[in-house]
Motif scaffolding. Structure first.
Motif, PDB file in Angstrom:
ATOM      1  N   VAL A 109      45.601  50.525  44.720  1.00 44.20           N
ATOM      2  CA  VAL A 109      44.963  49.988  43.513  1.00 44.20           C
ATOM      3  C   VAL A 109      43.748  49.144  43.899  1.00 44.20           C
ATOM      4  CG1 VAL A 109      45.253  48.385  41.571  1.00 44.20           C
ATOM      5  CG2 VAL A 109      47.070  50.038  42.112  1.00 44.20           C
ATOM      6  N   LEU A 110      43.936  48.268  44.865  1.00 44.25           N
ATOM      7  CA  LEU A 110      42.863  47.340  45.227  1.00 44.25           C
ATOM      8  C   LEU A 110      41.627  48.035  45.795  1.00 44.25           C
ATOM      9  CD1 LEU A 110      44.995  44.416  46.679  1.00 44.25           C
ATOM     10  CD2 LEU A 110      43.700  44.412  44.541  1.00 44.25           C
ATOM     11  N   ILE A 111      41.788  49.109  46.570  1.00 48.56           N
ATOM     12  CA  ILE A 111      40.580  49.739  47.122  1.00 48.56           C
ATOM     13  C   ILE A 111      39.719  50.358  46.032  1.00 48.56           C
ATOM     14  CG2 ILE A 111      41.495  50.131  49.433  1.00 48.56           C
ATOM     15  CD1 ILE A 111      41.586  53.145  48.704  1.00 48.56           C
ATOM     16  N   PHE A 112      40.336  50.674  44.890  1.00 52.48           N
ATOM     17  CA  PHE A 112      39.555  51.254  43.794  1.00 52.48           C
ATOM     18  C   PHE A 112      38.963  50.217  42.844  1.00 52.48           C
ATOM     19  CE2 PHE A 112      41.739  55.121  45.058  1.00 52.48           C
ATOM     20  CZ  PHE A 112      40.707  56.044  44.965  1.00 52.48           C
ATOM     21  N   ILE A 113      39.537  49.017  42.790  1.00 47.57           N
ATOM     22  CA  ILE A 113      38.999  48.023  41.845  1.00 47.57           C
ATOM     23  C   ILE A 113      38.143  46.956  42.493  1.00 47.57           C
ATOM     24  CG2 ILE A 113      40.900  48.408  40.229  1.00 47.57           C
ATOM     25  CD1 ILE A 113      41.835  45.505  41.035  1.00 47.57           C
ATOM     26  N   VAL A 114      38.289  46.751  43.807  1.00 51.47           N
ATOM     27  CA  VAL A 114      37.504  45.729  44.517  1.00 51.47           C
ATOM     28  C   VAL A 114      36.151  46.324  44.867  1.00 51.47           C
ATOM     29  CG1 VAL A 114      37.414  44.412  46.668  1.00 51.47           C
ATOM     30  CG2 VAL A 114      39.525  44.492  45.343  1.00 51.47           C
ATOM     31  N   PRO A 115      35.033  45.616  44.685  1.00 53.75           N
ATOM     32  CA  PRO A 115      35.001  44.192  44.384  1.00 53.75           C
ATOM     33  C   PRO A 115      35.318  43.920  42.911  1.00 53.75           C
ATOM     34  CG  PRO A 115      32.759  45.021  44.514  1.00 53.75           C
ATOM     35  CD  PRO A 115      33.680  46.168  44.839  1.00 53.75           C
ATOM     36  N   ALA A 116      36.203  43.028  42.706  1.00 54.70           N
ATOM     37  CA  ALA A 116      36.590  42.615  41.360  1.00 54.70           C
ATOM     38  C   ALA A 116      36.885  41.130  41.411  1.00 54.70           C
ATOM     39  CB  ALA A 116      37.828  43.379  40.908  1.00 54.70           C
ATOM     40  N   ASP A 117      36.661  40.458  40.292  1.00 58.92           N
ATOM     41  CA  ASP A 117      36.941  39.027  40.260  1.00 58.92           C
ATOM     42  C   ASP A 117      38.451  38.780  40.239  1.00 58.92           C
ATOM     43  OD1 ASP A 117      37.754  39.562  37.640  1.00 58.92           O
ATOM     44  OD2 ASP A 117      35.998  38.639  36.729  1.00 58.92           O
ATOM     45  N   PHE A 118      38.809  37.520  40.382  1.00 48.31           N
ATOM     46  CA  PHE A 118      40.217  37.136  40.456  1.00 48.31           C
ATOM     47  C   PHE A 118      40.980  37.565  39.210  1.00 48.31           C
ATOM     48  CE2 PHE A 118      43.652  34.019  39.847  1.00 48.31           C
ATOM     49  CZ  PHE A 118      44.385  34.256  41.004  1.00 48.31           C
ATOM     50  N   SER A 119      40.378  37.399  38.047  1.00 52.46           N
ATOM     51  CA  SER A 119      41.033  37.765  36.795  1.00 52.46           C
ATOM     52  C   SER A 119      41.358  39.257  36.750  1.00 52.46           C
ATOM     53  CB  SER A 119      40.137  37.382  35.612  1.00 52.46           C
ATOM     54  OG  SER A 119      40.699  37.832  34.405  1.00 52.46           O
TER      55      SER A 119
END
Length: 173
Positions: A109-119
């Protein structure tokens, strides 16, 4: 003995001693994060989130999206082995203390949404945990019908897909 929701009883209690007896146990139990007495799956997912952010910010030249992809694919297949061995040794195919599946799936999940803010990362965490716990179709079917290490790993990958699908729809709307 630990009684599980599927009606199975573990032959072995998930302890630090058990975890350290075999490399497969250490990995499957998320380097100890799965030993949390409350909500071990959530603890494993929190560990995944922390590890991803610490490693990516500390060594960005090594922990790129491409390298994370390799880690996730290799980690999935090693996780199939680790969860198979640990489940067999515990006497329960998918014991709650085995959280490597949550770790790998949340890294996906994270590799597809980052860079993303904390929220945004918080919402990804909440939605992933929702899909992993509620198991909407076909996640529940996979969880009930695909056994062994592959089954342990696969239903969380589908929960990650649902999370990413939700984010894709959210961005379109």
């Amino acid at each position: 003995m630990t009684t599980l929701e599927q009606g199975q009883t573990a032959k072995v209690r998930p302890t630090a001693r058990f975890m350290l007896e075999h490399p497969a146990h250490f990995l499957a139990q998320g380097f100890g994060s799965g030993l949390s007495p409350i909500m071990p799956g959530t603890s494993g997912t929190l560990f995944a989130w922390l590890a991803f952010n610490v490693l990516s910010s500390r060594w960005p030249q090594w922990f790129t999206a491409f390298n994370w992809s390799i880690i996730i694919v290799v980690g999935f297949f090693i996780g199939v082995w680790a969860c198979q061995v640990t489940g067999r040794n515990m006497g329960v195919a998918d014991h709650g203390s085995m959280v490597w599946d949550e770790i790998i799936a949340f890294w996906l999940v994270l590799i597809f949404i980052v860079p993303a803010d904390f929220s945004t990362q918080c919402w990804a965490f909440v939605w992933f945990r929702f899909f992993d716990m509620v198991k909407p179709p076909p996640i529940r079917w996979f969880d009930q019908h695909i056994k062994g290490g592959f089954g342990v790993m696969w239903d969380d990958i589908v929960a990650a897909f649902y999370t990413l699908l939700l984010f894709a729809l959210w961005r379109v709307i």
